[in-house]
Design an enzyme around this catalytic site. Structure first.
Site, short mmCIF file in Angstrom:
data_model
loop_
_atom_site.label_atom_id
_atom_site.label_comp_id
_atom_site.label_asym_id
_atom_site.label_seq_id
_atom_site.Cartn_x
_atom_site.Cartn_y
_atom_site.Cartn_z
N CYS A 49 3.92 1.90 -7.75
CA CYS A 49 2.61 1.23 -7.57
C CYS A 49 2.27 0.42 -8.83
CB CYS A 49 1.54 2.28 -7.31
SG CYS A 49 -0.11 1.58 -7.06
N ARG A 86 3.13 -4.29 0.53
CA ARG A 86 4.36 -3.69 1.06
C ARG A 86 4.12 -2.37 1.76
NH1 ARG A 86 7.04 -3.76 -4.73
NH2 ARG A 86 4.91 -3.09 -5.11
N ASP A 90 -1.53 -2.67 -1.79
CA ASP A 90 -0.20 -3.28 -1.91
C ASP A 90 0.30 -3.82 -0.56
OD1 ASP A 90 2.78 -3.43 -2.03
OD2 ASP A 90 2.47 -2.64 -4.04
#
Ligand code: CO
Length: 226
Positions: free
Chosen positions: A102, A47, A45
């Site tokens: 997630c 982020r 991910d």
């Protein structure tokens, strides 16, 4: 769309110059050696920038990332990273880090179809299915993050079961395995209280961390009064 991404190259030059200005000789020193103390196994991910969120510089964190921060017993990629980190770099800590909300875990939980990646996420579904009754007892709004934590504990246990970790412990090497989660909403890390520094500790550490984790989510379930 530009084919040469000039913006990224400009940012790269600025970053290299700023880093060198802040710490003259930084890159030359890095060239001499790589001695990270930590191996980070996290989600791909965008982020969750590993180095940045623990305030570590290049050279201080060895990183492996994939969708869902999975450690699959036969994944040569993850196993090679773990082996190199333990046997060659001698890291003292291996940290499996999941993160709230997630997308991979959400897709696995809800059987969302995204394509080939569904097959990879099958491993998260194995975790989901192993804890089906517990997850069913939670409100829908809690399930993704609860499964994120279950998955971290499972993957941390998988690290402990690798021949790499077992051999290291057998020869007396100091290496601890940890399970953490990162909160996308506040940028903070949370330790899931699963820290394993020997083969004997694997079972008990997993069991106690799992019990604690379930207790915490059941309390949240009571709090939201659903
Ligand atoms: Co993710």
């Amino acid at each position: 769309m530009s084919r040469i991404l000039p913006d990224l190259f400009a940012r790269n030059r600025a970053w290299a110059a700023a880093t060198e200005a802040r710490e003259p000789g930084f890159f030359t020193r890095l060239l001499q050696q790589q001695t990270p103390q930590y191996l980070w196994i996290g989600c791909a991910d965008s982020r969750v920038p590993a180095n940045e969120l623990v305030g570590l510089l290049p050279g201080e964190l060895f990183v492996h990332r994939n969708v869902g921060n999975l450690v699959v017993h036969s994944d040569l990629n993850a196993l090679s990273v773990i082996q190199y980190a333990v046997d060659v770099l001698h890291v003292s800590h291996i940290i499996v880090v999941g993160h709230s909300n997630c997308g991979g875990v959400r897709a696995a939980l809800t059987d969302e179809r995204a394509g080939l990646v569904d097959n990879w996420l099958r491993y998260v579904q194995d975790v989901r299915d192993a804890h089906e009754a517990f997850l069913a007892g939670l409100d829908e709004s809690l399930r993704v993050d609860a499964l994120v934590e279950l998955n971290v504990l499972e993957q941390a246990r998988n690290v402990c079961h690798t021949t790499v970790a077992r051999d290291a412990w057998q020869r007396g090497q100091t290496v601890a395995v940890h399970g953490w989660v990162y909160g996308l909403h506040d940028g903070l890390l949370e330790d899931l209280s699963m820290t394993v520094a020997s083969a004997e500790e694997v079972g008990p550490a997993y069991a106690s961390a799992l019990a604690l984790m379930k207790q915490r989510w059941q309390q949240r379930q009571v709090q939201i009064g659903a």
